[in-house]
Structure formats: structure tokens, C-alpha cells
Design a protein around this motif. Structure first.
Motif, PDB file in Angstrom:
ATOM      1  N   UNK A 143       0.752  -1.306  -0.115  1.00  0.00           N
ATOM      2  CA  UNK A 143      -0.006   0.030   0.167  1.00  0.00           C
ATOM      3  C   UNK A 143       0.797   1.214   0.110  1.00  0.00           C
ATOM      4  N   UNK A 144       1.920   1.285   0.835  1.00  0.00           N
ATOM      5  CA  UNK A 144       2.895   2.452   0.794  1.00  0.00           C
ATOM      6  C   UNK A 144       3.466   2.740  -0.322  1.00  0.00           C
ATOM      7  N   UNK A 145       4.039   1.567  -1.247  1.00  0.00           N
ATOM      8  CA  UNK A 145       4.423   1.696  -2.524  1.00  0.00           C
ATOM      9  C   UNK A 145       3.488   2.226  -3.542  1.00  0.00           C
ATOM     10  N   UNK A 182      -2.276   9.315   4.943  1.00  0.00           N
ATOM     11  CA  UNK A 182      -1.455   9.793   3.727  1.00  0.00           C
ATOM     12  C   UNK A 182      -2.365  10.795   3.026  1.00  0.00           C
ATOM     13  N   UNK A 183      -1.531  11.600   2.159  1.00  0.00           N
ATOM     14  CA  UNK A 183      -2.292  12.680   1.416  1.00  0.00           C
ATOM     15  C   UNK A 183      -2.912  13.524   2.220  1.00  0.00           C
ATOM     16  N   UNK A 184      -4.257  14.119   1.535  1.00  0.00           N
ATOM     17  CA  UNK A 184      -4.978  15.079   1.993  1.00  0.00           C
ATOM     18  C   UNK A 184      -6.061  14.582   3.170  1.00  0.00           C
ATOM     19  N   UNK A 185      -6.560  13.452   2.709  1.00  0.00           N
ATOM     20  CA  UNK A 185      -7.537  12.693   3.818  1.00  0.00           C
ATOM     21  C   UNK A 185      -7.397  11.200   3.469  1.00  0.00           C
ATOM     22  N   UNK A 186      -6.361  10.402   3.296  1.00  0.00           N
ATOM     23  CA  UNK A 186      -6.455   9.078   3.245  1.00  0.00           C
ATOM     24  C   UNK A 186      -6.258   8.371   4.335  1.00  0.00           C
ATOM     25  N   UNK A 187      -7.104   7.659   4.617  1.00  0.00           N
ATOM     26  CA  UNK A 187      -6.804   6.994   6.069  1.00  0.00           C
ATOM     27  C   UNK A 187      -7.026   5.517   5.836  1.00  0.00           C
ATOM     28  N   UNK A 188      -6.311   4.644   5.965  1.00  0.00           N
ATOM     29  CA  UNK A 188      -6.069   3.199   5.773  1.00  0.00           C
ATOM     30  C   UNK A 188      -6.115   2.256   7.152  1.00  0.00           C
ATOM     31  N   UNK A 189      -6.816   1.473   7.466  1.00  0.00           N
ATOM     32  CA  UNK A 189      -6.582   0.415   8.357  1.00  0.00           C
ATOM     33  C   UNK A 189      -6.224  -0.788   7.899  1.00  0.00           C
ATOM     34  N   UNK A 190      -5.259  -1.564   8.384  1.00  0.00           N
ATOM     35  CA  UNK A 190      -4.916  -2.935   8.102  1.00  0.00           C
ATOM     36  C   UNK A 190      -4.936  -4.059   9.039  1.00  0.00           C
ATOM     37  N   UNK A 244       3.833   5.813  -5.517  1.00  0.00           N
ATOM     38  CA  UNK A 244       4.007   5.600  -6.994  1.00  0.00           C
ATOM     39  C   UNK A 244       3.117   6.786  -7.442  1.00  0.00           C
ATOM     40  N   UNK A 245       1.999   7.217  -6.859  1.00  0.00           N
ATOM     41  CA  UNK A 245       1.112   8.429  -7.099  1.00  0.00           C
ATOM     42  C   UNK A 245       1.582   9.638  -6.606  1.00  0.00           C
ATOM     43  N   UNK A 246       3.016   9.638  -6.029  1.00  0.00           N
ATOM     44  CA  UNK A 246       3.401  10.942  -5.568  1.00  0.00           C
ATOM     45  C   UNK A 246       2.435  11.386  -4.212  1.00  0.00           C
ATOM     46  N   UNK A 247       1.612  10.418  -3.674  1.00  0.00           N
ATOM     47  CA  UNK A 247       0.951  10.798  -2.336  1.00  0.00           C
ATOM     48  C   UNK A 247       1.986  10.792  -1.186  1.00  0.00           C
ATOM     49  N   UNK A 248       2.121  11.975  -0.434  1.00  0.00           N
ATOM     50  CA  UNK A 248       2.918  11.637   0.815  1.00  0.00           C
ATOM     51  C   UNK A 248       2.142  10.876   1.965  1.00  0.00           C
ATOM     52  N   UNK A 249       3.027  10.092   2.749  1.00  0.00           N
ATOM     53  CA  UNK A 249       2.582   9.346   3.723  1.00  0.00           C
ATOM     54  C   UNK A 249       3.331  10.057   5.181  1.00  0.00           C
ATOM     55  N   UNK A 250       2.171  10.420   5.945  1.00  0.00           N
ATOM     56  CA  UNK A 250       2.481  11.250   7.172  1.00  0.00           C
ATOM     57  C   UNK A 250       2.777  10.286   8.416  1.00  0.00           C
ATOM     58  N   UNK A 251       1.681   9.258   8.471  1.00  0.00           N
ATOM     59  CA  UNK A 251       1.812   8.268   9.710  1.00  0.00           C
ATOM     60  C   UNK A 251       1.749   7.136   9.318  1.00  0.00           C
TER      61      UNK A 251
END
Length: 57
Positions: free
Chosen positions: A13-15, A40-48, A19-26
Motif C-alpha cells: 500500500x505504501x508503494x 496519507x495525502x489530504x485525507x486518506x486513512x487506511x486500516x490494515x 507511486x502516485x506521489x502521495x505523501x505518507x505522514x503516519x
């Protein structure tokens, strides 16, 4: 420690995000639930989850 499935999914997921130049913050392991959280990005939140399944929040 994250599970092997979580670790692999996190890297994939981080790759994809970078690849889409989206910054990962946490990238954080929630010790209460055992789930990984990616902000990541402006408002991307992912739970694994422990089994590697993931979802957008």
C-alpha cells in the motif's frame, strides 16, 4: 509487532501511494486493536487488520 500479512500489505500500500506521489505522514500500530493505521495525502486513512485485509476509513 505487526503480523507478516500486515507488514506485506503495508509495504504494498505504501508503494502504491508513493507511486502516485502521495505523501505518507503516519504509519502506526494501534496496540489496543493490533491494527496498522496509515495516514496519507489530504485525507486518506487506511486500516490494515491482522490478517492483511485493509479498508479505507
Amino acid at each position: 509487532m505487526p503480523t507478516a500479512e500486515q507488514s506485506i500489505r503495508c509495504v504494498v500500500l505504501c508503494q502504491s501511494l508513493t507511486n502516485t506521489l502521495t505523501p505518507i505522514f503516519i504509519v502506526h500500530l494501534d496496540e489496543r486493536t493490533g491494527n496498522l493505521f496509515i495516514l496519507a495525502g489530504d485525507n486518506i486513512e487506511i486500516e490494515i487488520y491482522a490478517d492483511g485485509i485493509w479498508k479505507f476509513l
